[in-house]
Every structure is written in C-alpha cells, then in structure tokens.
Motif scaffolding. Structure first.
Motif, PDB file in Angstrom:
ATOM      1  N   LEU A 105      -6.451  -4.800  -7.809  1.00 44.79           N
ATOM      2  CA  LEU A 105      -6.150  -3.329  -7.094  1.00 44.79           C
ATOM      3  C   LEU A 105      -7.195  -2.324  -6.772  1.00 44.79           C
ATOM      4  N   GLU A 106      -6.704  -1.409  -6.000  1.00 47.23           N
ATOM      5  CA  GLU A 106      -8.089  -0.788  -5.320  1.00 47.23           C
ATOM      6  C   GLU A 106      -7.525   0.424  -4.578  1.00 47.23           C
ATOM      7  N   TYR A 107      -8.377   1.731  -4.359  1.00 48.33           N
ATOM      8  CA  TYR A 107      -8.485   2.837  -4.466  1.00 48.33           C
ATOM      9  C   TYR A 107      -8.826   2.682  -3.071  1.00 48.33           C
ATOM     10  N   VAL A 108      -8.291   3.094  -1.938  1.00 52.64           N
ATOM     11  CA  VAL A 108      -9.250   3.854  -0.710  1.00 52.64           C
ATOM     12  C   VAL A 108      -9.458   5.002  -0.015  1.00 52.64           C
ATOM     13  N   TYR A 109     -10.854   6.123  -0.272  1.00 51.89           N
ATOM     14  CA  TYR A 109     -10.893   7.110   0.293  1.00 51.89           C
ATOM     15  C   TYR A 109     -11.635   7.015   1.692  1.00 51.89           C
TER      16      TYR A 109
ATOM     17  N   ILE B 247      -3.619   3.485  -2.205  1.00 45.24           N
ATOM     18  CA  ILE B 247      -3.877   2.688  -3.509  1.00 45.24           C
ATOM     19  C   ILE B 247      -3.426   2.275  -2.868  1.00 45.24           C
ATOM     20  N   LEU B 248      -4.040   0.541  -2.893  1.00 45.72           N
ATOM     21  CA  LEU B 248      -2.582  -0.869  -2.255  1.00 45.72           C
ATOM     22  C   LEU B 248      -3.453  -1.966  -3.514  1.00 45.72           C
TER      23      LEU B 248
ATOM     24  N   TYR C 214       1.117  -1.484   0.310  1.00 44.33           N
ATOM     25  CA  TYR C 214      -0.086  -0.081  -0.326  1.00 44.33           C
ATOM     26  C   TYR C 214       0.574   1.129   0.083  1.00 44.33           C
ATOM     27  N   HIS C 215       0.561   2.112  -0.807  1.00 38.61           N
ATOM     28  CA  HIS C 215       0.520   3.261  -0.106  1.00 38.61           C
ATOM     29  C   HIS C 215       0.264   4.570   0.133  1.00 38.61           C
TER      30      HIS C 215
ATOM     31  N   PHE D 165      -1.091   8.865   0.328  1.00 38.34           N
ATOM     32  CA  PHE D 165      -1.456   9.126  -0.112  1.00 38.34           C
ATOM     33  C   PHE D 165      -1.329  11.021   0.620  1.00 38.34           C
ATOM     34  N   ASN D 166      -1.764  11.281   2.184  1.00 34.31           N
ATOM     35  CA  ASN D 166      -1.827  12.274   3.352  1.00 34.31           C
ATOM     36  C   ASN D 166      -0.489  11.662   4.568  1.00 34.31           C
ATOM     37  N   GLY D 167      -1.704  11.831   5.602  1.00 28.42           N
ATOM     38  CA  GLY D 167      -0.941  11.037   6.771  1.00 28.42           C
ATOM     39  C   GLY D 167      -0.159  10.308   6.635  1.00 28.42           C
ATOM     40  N   ARG D 168       1.054   9.959   7.012  1.00 23.93           N
ATOM     41  CA  ARG D 168       1.201   8.571   7.725  1.00 23.93           C
ATOM     42  C   ARG D 168       1.004   7.642   8.661  1.00 23.93           C
ATOM     43  N   ASN D 169       0.407   5.979   8.306  1.00 21.91           N
ATOM     44  CA  ASN D 169      -0.190   5.272   8.837  1.00 21.91           C
ATOM     45  C   ASN D 169      -0.210   4.629   8.511  1.00 21.91           C
ATOM     46  N   GLN D 170       1.078   3.615   9.328  1.00 15.90           N
ATOM     47  CA  GLN D 170       1.900   2.571   9.429  1.00 15.90           C
ATOM     48  C   GLN D 170       1.202   0.864  10.091  1.00 15.90           C
ATOM     49  N   SER D 171       0.060   0.844   9.306  1.00  9.55           N
ATOM     50  CA  SER D 171      -1.112  -0.033   9.226  1.00  9.55           C
ATOM     51  C   SER D 171      -1.135  -0.825   7.775  1.00  9.55           C
ATOM     52  N   ASP D 172      -1.562  -1.892   7.870  1.00  7.99           N
ATOM     53  CA  ASP D 172      -1.903  -2.584   7.162  1.00  7.99           C
ATOM     54  C   ASP D 172      -3.200  -3.504   7.119  1.00  7.99           C
TER      55      ASP D 172
END
Length: 530
Positions: free
Chosen positions: A493-497, A522-523, A134-135, A137-144
C-alpha cells in the motif's frame, strides 16, 4: 528341505529390508545435498570465473537442475543435479529496486531452471504476475504509471473534473535466460518482455520487448551486446508503483558494454549506447523518430555518434557506492525538413555525472537490523532523456521558429536533482520506505516566448517535488544474516505526493490553467513471482 526354504525366505526378506533402508538413506543424502547446494546458490553474490582453474585452484561448483535418470524413482530428478564447473551464477533478474526497471520489488528467487541434458547449458524461466489499483484525489490522470512532469495543472479541465480510480495488470512480466560454459567464459543470454505497451486506457494490453541481449566472459572481464538496461539506470529506492518516479532512470536501449573487476568489491563498466537527440521548440517536442502534431515530414533531430557512458560500483558488507557519467552529442539538421529557417545545422554537447549510496544502518548499531539509508544526486546538461520521470524532449531547447530568429540556437538544458530515502524493516515480513525527491531545470529566457497554454510552454517544469510512503507485506520473507530475502509474494500500500511548477508560472499556462500542479495518489499492489 522345508527348513532350507524357510531360511532362504528369511534371507530374501532381510535383503528386501536392506534394499529399502539403502534406498531411504540415498534419498535422505540426496535431499541434504540438494538443500545445501540451493543454500549456497542463494548466498552467492559474486560472479565466478569460468576460465580453467590454475594449479592449486578448485573449479567453482554451481548447483543446477538435471533431467538425468535416478537410481531411486522416488527422488525428484533435479535433486541429483550435476554441477557445471566454472559456470557463473545467472545475471540478476533485477536491479535492487524496480519501477519500470528490473524485477518487481527486488526478487531474490532463482526462477525455474533446468540443465539441458548432454550439454554445458542451463535455461531459466522467471517472471511475475502483478495487479495494482489506484485512486487520485486531485486531477484526473488516467495512467497506471504517471510521471511528475505530466500531472494535471491546477485549473485545467482534468483538475476540474477530479480524480478517478483505475486497475491494471499490464506490467506482469515473463523472461527466459540461458547460461552456457564455453572456452571463453560463460555465455549468458536473456529475452524478457511484459504487457506494458500501449496505454492504461487500452482494453487490451500490448506485449513489448524489455530486454534481448547476450553476454560473454568471466568475472574478470565480459562483454554484453543487445537491448539492455542503460548503465545510467539507478533505482535507488523501493516503491509499490510501476512509474518511473522523480529522479529515477529506467532506460532500456541498444548498446555494447564491457565490464571488468578492478579490485575486490570494485567493478567498472563502459558502454556505447543508442543516441536520441530530443529537443523542445515553439513547435513542440522533437525526437529522432517523432515530431509534434501538425509538423509534416522528417524530424530535424539528429544523432552523429552514440552516447558514451561509464560507471564505477563498490560493494562491501551491505555498503553500496556508485559513480556514473555520460557524454552525448546533440544535433539538429533542418535541411530536408519543414523546420524554419532551412538548411541549418546546430549541435551541442550533453554531459552528466551522478552518484548514489546505500548505507546499512547496522553499522551504527545492531538495533537497526537490516534498515538502510539511501540517496542519490546528479548534475548535467542535455541529459533529460535519461530521466523519464522528470522531462520528455528536454535534452535541449531551441529558439528555431520564433518570430525574428534568423540564427537559431540549440541549448543543452542544465538540470540537477537529489533523492533521499529510508528503508525501515518493522519485521522481516513487514517494511516501509520513506522517500523525498527534488529536481530543477534551468531554461533559456526565450522559452517565455512559447505560446502560453501550448504543449511546449506547459511542459517546461522549473522545479518538481515528490514524496512517497509505503507499507509492504512479504509473508514468506526471512532474515538471512544481515539482509532479508523477500520470498515470492509482496502486497503493498502506497501514498504518492507530486508537485510541479511551470517555468513562467501562470503567464506560461494561461488560459488553460495556473502555473503549477499537485497530485495525491494512493495505490495498492500484489506481486506474485516465479
């Protein structure tokens, strides 16, 4: 004499050719029988009664693998599987869609099963290997497996630092189940785990128990006991990520459940399940087994009776309708704890109702093929624990510990939400899901007195939204009548808002951040099942 020997040789050669022909014919017949049985097994969707057949009835025949010796060594032993009369098909490996719920992206594979020689039992091994990256684009969220309730708030240190990239395989899973024909019906057991324990940042994945239960009975009535998926669970829509997304429920807990067939296509369930009062006060989040940092001793959170749940399911030619409800007792007891004021007991009732539906678009026109329209909605008070993607510790709020409070209250949190999605099959091997979810919580006014910027204040999300779009390729999928069997491989492939608004806005989150947060992720994922 020589003539006689030649005739004997000729007869022997013919006999040898005949044996070869008979062996080949037997081999071909066994192959056809095994293929027919396998097709029937995959097409079976209803459980079969395991009681002895009445007059005029024929016992159900479920194909099984066998290790019994074969007459022809070239034929695989399992091809001669002898059916166990009346044995129900195995409990599905997963609910229709996953996340942290059941099997990954709706596996329809039978698993690796075999007949235990000399018994009326089968054993099956199943699971999958998964890797996803995953990547943000906003804040760092180190969770899978991020939840909407905890995405970084705008202006927070994580938001200022910016998003990063991660890779994980810790949701890979393995399980085993057994089925045995008994005088009381089919006894099915399951033991399942994955490596999703610990955190995504840990260098070593931690194995954890996901399910451990046994179920005994027939299609008409059966009883389950053990650690299993809650009756409240509902994975309405399909995603690539393993998060418990907004409005999804993937609770697994100890329970005793009864299931009965009420009418053709209609099934009823009732269960008593493990209770766990979770509440938030100015001091932080309390559960029955945990307290916030800095709070010493026992938790005031208490449970007097188990949670009571019920569910009705209707299935007919691709149409699915579900209605479920629950009742809870939420209690706090401060005697013997460090909470103030001492020796106070407060309790309140929690309850909730939810409904979901799955509509096959082919009912409108055959041109839609296997496309589906799905949706769910819920309303309740004190049910936050059953929506892990929405809230944590917010079954109820309490003003205990606030300045000037001498008669504390415990207030069940009202909440409602809805999700809607469309599942589009571009081809049997290529599909997409489009999902939108909304959730709302109503907090008591005293929550504005929680210390601004504290964990208590910043966790109170008044509204949350989420949108998901994905593209999933299953190269071995095939169209089976009106549905699609996905096969053993999915690549997605997935985008999550995601977006959340904190109760009280900036006044509640200052000086740590502003009163809302937005995440764009995006992941990609690959899942190989067996």
């Amino acid at each position: 004499m020589e003539e006689l020997m030649r005739r004997l040789d000729a007869l022997q050669a013919r006999a040898t050719e005949g044996d070869k022909l008979i062996s080949a014919l037997r081999h071909r017949v066994d192959e056809l029988e095994a293929r027919e049985k396998h097709s029937k097994s995959q097409a079976a969707t209803a459980r079969r009664d395991v009681v002895a057949p009445t007059a005029g009835q024929k016992p159900s025949a479920i194909p099984v693998a066998s290790t019994e010796p074969r007459m022809t060594a070239a034929v695989p032993p399992q091809a001669a599987a002898a059916p166990i009369p009346g044995l129900r098909p195995p409990e599905p490996m997963g609910s229709q869609f996953d996340g942290e719920g059941e099997d990954a992206l709706r596996s329809d594979l039978p698993g690796l099963s075999l007949r235990i020689p000399g018994s009326q039992s089968e054993v099956r091994f199943y699971g999958f290997a998964n890797v996803h990256g995953y990547h943000d684009f906003n804040g760092r969220n180190q969770s899978d497996a991020p939840t909407v309730q905890a995405i970084p708030l705008s202006g927070s240190p994580a938001d200022i630092q910016g998003g990063d990239t991660g890779l994980s395989a810790r949701f890979s899973r393995i399980g085993m189940d057994t089925r045995t024909a008994t005088a009381w019906g089919t006894l099915e057991t399951r033991l399942e785990g994955d490596f999703g324990g610990g955190t995504a940042a840990s260098p070593n994945a931690v194995f954890r128990l996901r399910q451990a239960w046994g179920e005994l009975g027939t299609e008409q009535f059966r009883v389950l006991a053990g650690w299993a998926n809650s009756l409240w669970n509902e994975g309405v829509y399909e995603t690539v990520n393993f998060s418990t997304n907004l409005n999804q429920s993937f609770v697994r807990q100890a329970q005793v459940r009864a299931t009965a067939t009420l009418a053709p296509g209609l099934t009823g369930h009732v269960s008593i399940e493990m209770p766990d009062t979770q509440y938030t006060s100015a001091a932080g989040v309390f559960t029955q087994i945990s307290t916030p940092a800095g709070f010493g001793g026992l938790s005031p959170s208490f449970a007097s009776v188990p949670d009571l749940l019920g569910r009705l399911e209707y299935r007919n030619d691709g149409l699915g309708l579900d209605l479920r409800g629950l009742l809870r007792d939420l209690t706090i007891r401060t005697a013997g704890t460090a909470a103030a004021p001492p020796a106070v007991e407060r309790n309140t009732a929690g309850w909730g109702v939810a409904g979901s539906g799955r509509f096959p678009m082919r009912w409108l026109s055959p041109a839609f093929g296997p496309d589906e329209l799905v949706g769910m909605a819920y309303y309740g008070q004190g049910i936050g624990r059953y929506f892990g993607g929405n809230t944590f510790g917010q079954d109820a709020l309490s003003n205990i510990g606030l300045p000037g409070v001498v008669d504390p209250s415990l207030d069940a949190l009202p909440t409602y939400g809805a999700s809607a999605g469309y599942r589009r099959f571009w081809t049997p091997q290529l599909r997409s899901n489009f999902v939108y979810s909304y959730a709302w919580q109503q907090y008591p006014s005293y929550a504005q007195l929680f210390v601004p910027g504290s964990a208590s204040a910043t966790s109170l999300n008044s509204t949350m939204q989420q949108g998901i779009v994905n593209l999933i390729w299953s190269p071995f999928a095939e169209l089976r009548g009106n549905s699609v069997g996905t096969g053993w491989l999915d690549v997605g492939l997935e985008y999550v808002y995601s977006h959340r608004d904190v109760y009280g806005g900036t006044a509640a989150t200052a000086p740590v951040s502003t009163g809302s947060g937005t995440a764009n992720r995006i992941l990609g994922s690959a899942t190989v099942r067996f």
